[in-house]
Design a protein around this motif. Structure first.
Motif, mmCIF file in Angstrom:
data_model
loop_
_atom_site.group_PDB
_atom_site.id
_atom_site.type_symbol
_atom_site.label_atom_id
_atom_site.label_comp_id
_atom_site.label_asym_id
_atom_site.label_seq_id
_atom_site.Cartn_x
_atom_site.Cartn_y
_atom_site.Cartn_z
ATOM 1 N N SER A 158 0.860 -1.193 0.000
ATOM 2 C CA SER A 158 0.000 0.000 0.000
ATOM 3 C C SER A 158 0.890 1.235 0.000
ATOM 4 O O SER A 158 1.720 1.390 -0.870
ATOM 5 C CB SER A 158 -0.929 -0.028 1.226
ATOM 6 O OG SER A 158 -1.776 -1.136 1.153
ATOM 7 N N LEU A 159 0.735 2.125 0.985
ATOM 8 C CA LEU A 159 1.515 3.360 1.016
ATOM 9 C C LEU A 159 2.716 3.260 1.947
ATOM 10 O O LEU A 159 3.407 4.251 2.170
ATOM 11 C CB LEU A 159 0.625 4.525 1.451
ATOM 12 C CG LEU A 159 -0.551 4.833 0.532
ATOM 13 C CD1 LEU A 159 -1.389 5.984 1.089
ATOM 14 C CD2 LEU A 159 -0.068 5.162 -0.873
ATOM 15 N N LYS A 160 2.981 2.072 2.453
ATOM 16 C CA LYS A 160 4.058 1.888 3.411
ATOM 17 C C LYS A 160 5.263 1.270 2.716
ATOM 18 O O LYS A 160 5.118 0.302 1.968
ATOM 19 C CB LYS A 160 3.591 0.963 4.531
ATOM 20 C CG LYS A 160 4.535 0.833 5.705
ATOM 21 C CD LYS A 160 4.022 -0.213 6.676
ATOM 22 C CE LYS A 160 2.604 0.030 7.124
ATOM 23 N NZ LYS A 160 2.159 -0.981 8.112
ATOM 24 N N GLY A 161 6.446 1.838 2.964
ATOM 25 C CA GLY A 161 7.641 1.298 2.348
ATOM 26 C C GLY A 161 8.845 1.429 3.251
ATOM 27 O O GLY A 161 8.910 2.334 4.097
ATOM 28 N N TYR A 162 9.791 0.519 3.063
ATOM 29 C CA TYR A 162 11.013 0.510 3.860
ATOM 30 C C TYR A 162 12.216 0.315 2.939
ATOM 31 O O TYR A 162 12.134 -0.422 1.950
ATOM 32 C CB TYR A 162 10.974 -0.625 4.891
ATOM 33 C CG TYR A 162 9.808 -0.556 5.837
ATOM 34 C CD1 TYR A 162 8.648 -1.297 5.592
ATOM 35 C CD2 TYR A 162 9.838 0.254 6.969
ATOM 36 C CE1 TYR A 162 7.556 -1.233 6.447
ATOM 37 C CE2 TYR A 162 8.756 0.323 7.826
ATOM 38 C CZ TYR A 162 7.618 -0.417 7.563
ATOM 39 O OH TYR A 162 6.549 -0.349 8.413
ATOM 40 N N TRP A 163 13.320 0.960 3.316
ATOM 41 C CA TRP A 163 14.544 0.893 2.531
ATOM 42 C C TRP A 163 15.653 0.204 3.304
ATOM 43 O O TRP A 163 15.748 0.330 4.529
ATOM 44 C CB TRP A 163 15.039 2.302 2.181
ATOM 45 C CG TRP A 163 14.170 3.051 1.227
ATOM 46 C CD1 TRP A 163 13.182 3.931 1.533
ATOM 47 C CD2 TRP A 163 14.236 2.995 -0.205
ATOM 48 N NE1 TRP A 163 12.616 4.430 0.380
ATOM 49 C CE2 TRP A 163 13.245 3.880 -0.697
ATOM 50 C CE3 TRP A 163 15.024 2.304 -1.125
ATOM 51 C CZ2 TRP A 163 13.019 4.077 -2.063
ATOM 52 C CZ3 TRP A 163 14.813 2.497 -2.476
ATOM 53 C CH2 TRP A 163 13.815 3.376 -2.936
ATOM 54 N N GLY A 164 16.521 -0.477 2.558
ATOM 55 C CA GLY A 164 17.763 -0.959 3.129
ATOM 56 C C GLY A 164 18.819 0.132 3.085
ATOM 57 O O GLY A 164 18.571 1.242 2.582
ATOM 58 N N GLN A 165 20.018 -0.201 3.561
ATOM 59 C CA GLN A 165 21.078 0.807 3.663
ATOM 60 C C GLN A 165 21.900 0.907 2.374
ATOM 61 O O GLN A 165 22.660 1.868 2.198
ATOM 62 C CB GLN A 165 22.010 0.486 4.839
ATOM 63 C CG GLN A 165 23.105 -0.556 4.549
ATOM 64 C CD GLN A 165 22.572 -1.971 4.406
ATOM 65 O OE1 GLN A 165 21.410 -2.250 4.678
ATOM 66 N NE2 GLN A 165 23.442 -2.873 3.983
ATOM 67 N N GLY A 166 21.745 -0.063 1.497
ATOM 68 C CA GLY A 166 22.433 -0.020 0.213
ATOM 69 C C GLY A 166 23.715 -0.830 0.194
ATOM 70 O O GLY A 166 24.359 -1.046 1.224
ATOM 71 N N THR A 167 24.071 -1.289 -1.007
ATOM 72 C CA THR A 167 25.327 -2.009 -1.216
ATOM 73 C C THR A 167 25.943 -1.522 -2.524
ATOM 74 O O THR A 167 25.250 -1.350 -3.523
ATOM 75 C CB THR A 167 25.107 -3.535 -1.218
ATOM 76 O OG1 THR A 167 26.362 -4.205 -1.307
ATOM 77 C CG2 THR A 167 24.221 -4.003 -2.362
ATOM 78 N N GLN A 168 27.248 -1.271 -2.499
ATOM 79 C CA GLN A 168 27.930 -0.694 -3.651
ATOM 80 C C GLN A 168 28.264 -1.770 -4.686
ATOM 81 O O GLN A 168 28.811 -2.820 -4.347
ATOM 82 C CB GLN A 168 29.219 0.001 -3.209
ATOM 83 C CG GLN A 168 30.064 0.567 -4.338
ATOM 84 C CD GLN A 168 29.424 1.776 -5.004
ATOM 85 O OE1 GLN A 168 28.936 2.679 -4.317
ATOM 86 N NE2 GLN A 168 29.432 1.797 -6.328
ATOM 87 N N VAL A 169 27.952 -1.463 -5.929
ATOM 88 C CA VAL A 169 28.352 -2.294 -7.065
ATOM 89 C C VAL A 169 29.203 -1.430 -7.987
ATOM 90 O O VAL A 169 28.762 -0.358 -8.414
ATOM 91 C CB VAL A 169 27.137 -2.849 -7.820
ATOM 92 C CG1 VAL A 169 27.573 -3.528 -9.123
ATOM 93 C CG2 VAL A 169 26.368 -3.817 -6.938
ATOM 94 N N THR A 170 30.412 -1.895 -8.266
ATOM 95 C CA THR A 170 31.322 -1.165 -9.148
ATOM 96 C C THR A 170 31.744 -2.083 -10.289
ATOM 97 O O THR A 170 32.249 -3.189 -10.048
ATOM 98 C CB THR A 170 32.559 -0.680 -8.384
ATOM 99 O OG1 THR A 170 32.155 0.161 -7.301
ATOM 100 C CG2 THR A 170 33.488 0.100 -9.309
ATOM 101 N N VAL A 171 31.518 -1.615 -11.512
ATOM 102 C CA VAL A 171 31.883 -2.385 -12.708
ATOM 103 C C VAL A 171 32.960 -1.601 -13.443
ATOM 104 O O VAL A 171 32.704 -0.522 -13.979
ATOM 105 C CB VAL A 171 30.674 -2.632 -13.609
ATOM 106 C CG1 VAL A 171 31.066 -3.541 -14.783
ATOM 107 C CG2 VAL A 171 29.524 -3.235 -12.822
ATOM 108 N N SER A 172 34.153 -2.145 -13.448
ATOM 109 C CA SER A 172 35.284 -1.418 -14.036
ATOM 110 C C SER A 172 36.372 -2.391 -14.436
ATOM 111 O O SER A 172 36.564 -3.427 -13.787
ATOM 112 C CB SER A 172 35.828 -0.413 -13.019
ATOM 113 O OG SER A 172 37.010 0.196 -13.490
ATOM 114 N N SER A 173 37.075 -2.040 -15.496
ATOM 115 C CA SER A 173 38.208 -2.854 -15.914
ATOM 116 C C SER A 173 39.497 -2.315 -15.300
ATOM 117 O O SER A 173 40.566 -2.876 -15.519
ATOM 118 C CB SER A 173 38.310 -2.873 -17.437
ATOM 119 O OG SER A 173 38.369 -1.551 -17.947
#
Length: 115
Positions: free
Chosen positions: A100-115
């Motif tokens: 419905s109108l309720k939501g929760y977020w995580g703290q995040g995780t870094q993804v790095t794509v590089s050569s």
């Protein structure tokens, strides 16, 4: 107390794969729609993929055919399998649970794509 905890981020070369996990606690996981968002430096947060409580999925055009979202209600966990990664996939990836109108977020995780 609601918690969403992401893991699985890291650094990978272009063409590589990563699998993100998000474990939820404090919510009735099975009835929540779960999604993955990402935010690159200097850009707005964008929706990457969503999976409903019934298992229906939807993806951003930029990741269709490369990313797969799934959920395991027995483990209160949502996954994001990311294949054929590109440098433009570099971002902080966030898990979100919503009903419905309720939501929760995580703290995040870094993804790095590089050569």
């Amino acid at each position: 107390q609601v918690q969403l905890v992401e893991s699985g981020g890291g650094s990978v070369q272009p063409g590589g794969s990563l699998r993100l996990s998000c474990v939820a606690s404090g919510i009735n996981f099975s009835v929540y729609a779960m999604s993955w968002y990402r935010q690159a430096p200097g850009k707005q947060r964008e929706l990457v993929a969503v999976i409903t409580s019934g298992g229906s999925t939807n993806y951003a055009d930029s990741v269709k055919g490369r990313f797969t979202i799934s959920r395991d209600s027995a483990k209160n966990t949502v996954f994001l399998q990311m294949n054929s990664l590109k440098p433009e996939d570099t971002a902080v990836y966030y898990c979100r649970g919503a009903i419905s109108l309720k939501g929760y977020w995580g703290q995040g995780t870094q993804v790095t794509v590089s050569s």
